[in-house]
Design a protein around this motif. Structure first.
Motif, PDB file in Angstrom:
ATOM      1  N   ARG A 169      15.745   7.390  -5.431  1.00 20.02           N
ATOM      2  CA  ARG A 169      15.523   6.480  -6.229  1.00 20.02           C
ATOM      3  C   ARG A 169      13.982   6.377  -6.625  1.00 20.02           C
ATOM      4  N   LEU A 170      13.331   5.978  -5.496  1.00 23.00           N
ATOM      5  CA  LEU A 170      11.908   5.351  -5.449  1.00 23.00           C
ATOM      6  C   LEU A 170      10.850   6.669  -5.130  1.00 23.00           C
ATOM      7  N   ASN A 171      11.290   7.737  -5.332  1.00 25.99           N
ATOM      8  CA  ASN A 171      10.303   8.915  -5.216  1.00 25.99           C
ATOM      9  C   ASN A 171       9.592   8.803  -3.909  1.00 25.99           C
ATOM     10  N   MET A 172      10.138   8.554  -2.609  1.00 29.37           N
ATOM     11  CA  MET A 172       9.298   8.606  -1.368  1.00 29.37           C
ATOM     12  C   MET A 172       9.358  10.123  -1.033  1.00 29.37           C
ATOM     13  N   LYS A 218       4.581   8.372  -8.024  1.00 29.24           N
ATOM     14  CA  LYS A 218       5.068   9.309  -8.819  1.00 29.24           C
ATOM     15  C   LYS A 218       3.793   9.407  -9.925  1.00 29.24           C
ATOM     16  N   GLY A 219       3.216  10.585  -9.884  1.00 24.03           N
ATOM     17  CA  GLY A 219       2.105  10.691 -10.839  1.00 24.03           C
ATOM     18  C   GLY A 219       0.899  10.072 -10.436  1.00 24.03           C
ATOM     19  N   CYS A 220       0.645   9.737  -8.989  1.00 20.26           N
ATOM     20  CA  CYS A 220      -0.487   8.994  -8.308  1.00 20.26           C
ATOM     21  C   CYS A 220      -1.791   9.307  -8.859  1.00 20.26           C
ATOM     22  N   TRP A 275       0.883  -1.296  -0.134  1.00 20.30           N
ATOM     23  CA  TRP A 275       0.138   0.059  -0.017  1.00 20.30           C
ATOM     24  C   TRP A 275       0.904   1.306   0.047  1.00 20.30           C
ATOM     25  N   THR A 276       2.356   1.178  -0.044  1.00 17.84           N
ATOM     26  CA  THR A 276       3.127   2.262  -0.628  1.00 17.84           C
ATOM     27  C   THR A 276       3.594   3.106   0.812  1.00 17.84           C
ATOM     28  N   SER A 277       3.278   2.564   1.889  1.00 21.40           N
ATOM     29  CA  SER A 277       3.822   3.407   2.936  1.00 21.40           C
ATOM     30  C   SER A 277       5.318   3.162   3.260  1.00 21.40           C
ATOM     31  N   SER A 278       5.789   4.269   3.560  1.00 20.72           N
ATOM     32  CA  SER A 278       7.208   4.227   3.357  1.00 20.72           C
ATOM     33  C   SER A 278       8.208   4.897   4.662  1.00 20.72           C
ATOM     34  N   CYS A 292      -0.568  -1.827  -9.538  1.00 23.88           N
ATOM     35  CA  CYS A 292      -0.869  -0.379 -10.115  1.00 23.88           C
ATOM     36  C   CYS A 292      -1.081  -0.355 -11.568  1.00 23.88           C
ATOM     37  N   PRO A 293      -2.184  -0.178 -12.059  1.00 19.97           N
ATOM     38  CA  PRO A 293      -2.264  -0.156 -13.570  1.00 19.97           C
ATOM     39  C   PRO A 293      -1.803   1.157 -14.241  1.00 19.97           C
ATOM     40  N   THR A 294      -1.321   2.221 -13.447  1.00 18.87           N
ATOM     41  CA  THR A 294      -0.808   3.472 -14.086  1.00 18.87           C
ATOM     42  C   THR A 294       0.687   3.556 -13.911  1.00 18.87           C
ATOM     43  N   ASN A 295       1.533   2.626 -13.338  1.00 17.64           N
ATOM     44  CA  ASN A 295       2.834   2.686 -13.134  1.00 17.64           C
ATOM     45  C   ASN A 295       3.251   3.692 -12.314  1.00 17.64           C
TER      46      ASN A 295
END
Length: 537
Positions: free
Chosen positions: A149-152, A186-188, A111-114, A198-201
């Motif tokens: 690197r991972l746009n956190m 990025k661009g969520c 779920w992207t929590s960082s 994620c269908p939009t990458n």
């Protein structure tokens, strides 16, 4: 709408070397470094090692699915992207364990929590496990590189959805802290379907970041290819025996591919990595292997509101509270972290509990339901020893994790906290995820009702998506399975780079902890193997 780009498929069209084991495997493959897994630890390691000019082979037992395949349908996602079709459970069936099983691993479905590893966790590792290189200041540069690197970044691109806003509002009203969660996106598009791919990458998973970078640098990927066992002799791995498998995990044939390398990295995730070493009869003189496997056992609470919550829409997790972690000493009651849980229909039908007419009645409240969760910080107290990875007769892994009175005490306190927050935020009713749970219509009623719940396995509803430990690091061989540099204490050419290396749970969503630690270990490994100094970002 025009079709969205799919960078992975574009790379395959350009000639990336990706092979489906189910279509056939060669007898032998050679390389500089063989990596088992393609998730958080494997992806970071692959990018760094290929940057150093090493020939890398990646082995993944799950299927290859890319953004073109992600259609926001739970039934398809759970069956193809998760371990055991999202039905993995502990040995007694009391805890549901969600782990990814696809190219990119759990990074594809989280779920992207960082969060960085909390300072008090790192200090505990230094004090108890001799990991002096893992101080907050020493780890900061490794985290910073990964975050770039991972746009956190803190998720403030859109307001929290109502599901998360309840946590913030309720926390403020009862006087505890709440803050915004950093996310690796990025661009969520704010769709809310992160758990189905994620269908939009937009999600910066290994599938669209480090694995493409490694494949562009001539790494080779074998998916639907299970690392069955390591051939170990005289303190070294001689080869990995791999077998072709179908999407459902069954072997296609008895065909065996041997992968021979200078160095081997096991990064199959906690549970699978200890299981591979157990199948391989890896040296274990102190009986550590597979022990101290931690889950962050999770409790849940459903709040029903007059207004529509639509907990399926928007960023799944964007608000959290660490109040009950920061104020939890290692020698005291179990601490817990508070977050929200997204509610797609299938997941909701499980977390709302019951079946038949009971479940149907509860699902009538579905659009108005807010779901809160608490992550139990296990592994710090003497009564919190986690679980043990064992092997089924067929060699597949099985986690024996017993819920103890110490854990149940933390869970009861967490249910009380979540109910108080939900009522403070305006809930009309609150129901804990427990077999005896029912809708309470006031905080006073909930407090009395929760106090009476029988805290037993299979009565208390428990899940987890975070698995850690089982191959943990130690400053000496009597303190852990692997060295502080990630190399096995008794196998010279074998490293472990995943969540299994942690001596305790993190006390926070572990993906950034895995990324940061692996960044450090893989950079050291590249220097050891090539003499070159490379950086992730």
């Amino acid at each position: 709408m025009s079709k969205l780009p799919d960078p992975f498929r574009e790379g395959l069209a350009r000639g990336w070397q990706a092979h489906n084991g189910a279509d056939g495997l060669p007898d032998e493959v050679t390389c500089d470094v063989a990596i088992v897994g393609t998730g958080a630890g494997a992806g970071i390691t692959a990018e760094i090692l290929t940057k150093a000019g090493l020939a890398v082979v990646l082995l993944e037992e799950g299927p290859l699915r890319t953004s073109s395949d992600f259609n926001q349908r739970e039934a398809e996602a759970y069956s193809s992207l998760y371990q055991e079709s999202a039905a993995r459970r502990t040995m007694d069936g009391a805890i549901s364990v969600l782990q990814g099983r696809c190219v990119g691993g759990t990074t594809v479905v989280n779920w992207t929590s960082s969060f960085r590893t909390p300072e008090n966790t790192l200090q505990h590792w230094q004090d108890k496990y001799g990991l002096q290189e893992f101080s907050e200041s020493a780890m900061a540069p490794w985290f910073e590189q990964v975050e770039r690197r991972l746009n956190m970044h803190r998720w403030e691109e859109a307001p929290p959805n109502r599901n998360n806003e309840v946590l913030r509002q309720g926390a403020q009203k009862i006087g505890i802290s709440a803050d915004v969660i950093p996310r690796n996106v990025k661009g969520c598009w704010n769709l809310g379907s992160c758990g189905m791919g994620c269908p939009t990458n937009a999600k910066q998973s290994m599938l669209i970041t480090t694995l493409p970078a490694a494949l562009e640098a001539k790494a080779r990927l074998y998916y639907q290819t299970r690392a069955q066992r390591l051939d170990i002799k005289d303190g070294k791995v001689q080869a990995i025996q791999c077998v072709p498998i179908r999407v459902n995990g069954e072997k296609v044939s008895d065909k065996v591919m041997r992968v021979k390398a200078r160095h081997y990295v096991v990064a199959g995730g906690a549970i699978n990595s200890p299981a591979l070493l157990l199948r391989s009869n890896a040296p274990d003189p102190h009986g550590f292997l597979g022990k101290r496997t931690f889950l962050h056992p999770v409790s849940f609470s459903a709040g029903i509101f007059a207004e529509k919550v639509a907990a399926w829409a928007g960023a799944p997790q964007s608000i959290y509270s660490d109040h009950f972690v920061h104020n939890a000493p290692a020698d005291g009651p179990m601490g817990y972290k508070l977050e929200a849980a997204p509610l797609q229909p299938g997941l909701a039908s499980m977390l709302m509990g019951g079946h038949g007419a009971t479940l149907a009645a509860r699902m009538q409240h579905y659009p108005h339901t807010q779901m809160m969760l608490s992550l139990m910080r296990d592994g710090f107290h003497p009564e919190s020893v986690g679980g043990t990875v064992r092997l089924n007769p067929d060699g597949s892994p099985l986690l024996d994790y017993r819920l103890t009175d110490y854990v149940f005490d933390g869970m009861r306190r967490s249910l009380l906290t979540m109910a108080e927050i939900q009522f403070a935020a305006g809930a009309q009713m609150v129901m804990p995820y427990h077999e005896q749970g029912q809708y309470y219509r006031s905080w006073a009623e909930a407090k009395a009702g929760i106090a009476q719940l029988e805290m037993k396995p299979l009565l208390m509803g428990v899940g987890s998506a975070h698995v850690m430990g089982g191959c943990w690091m130690g400053g000496t061989e009597k303190q852990g399975v692997i060295r502080p540099d990630g190399v096995h204490w008794h196998i010279d050419n074998l490293s472990v780079h995943d969540g299994s290396i942690f001596p305790t749970s993190i006390g926070a969503n572990p993906q950034l902890s895995i990324y940061g630690a692996t960044n450090k270990l893989a950079t050291q490994l590249a220097k050891q193997l090539t003499g070159k100094s490379v950086q992730l970002a």
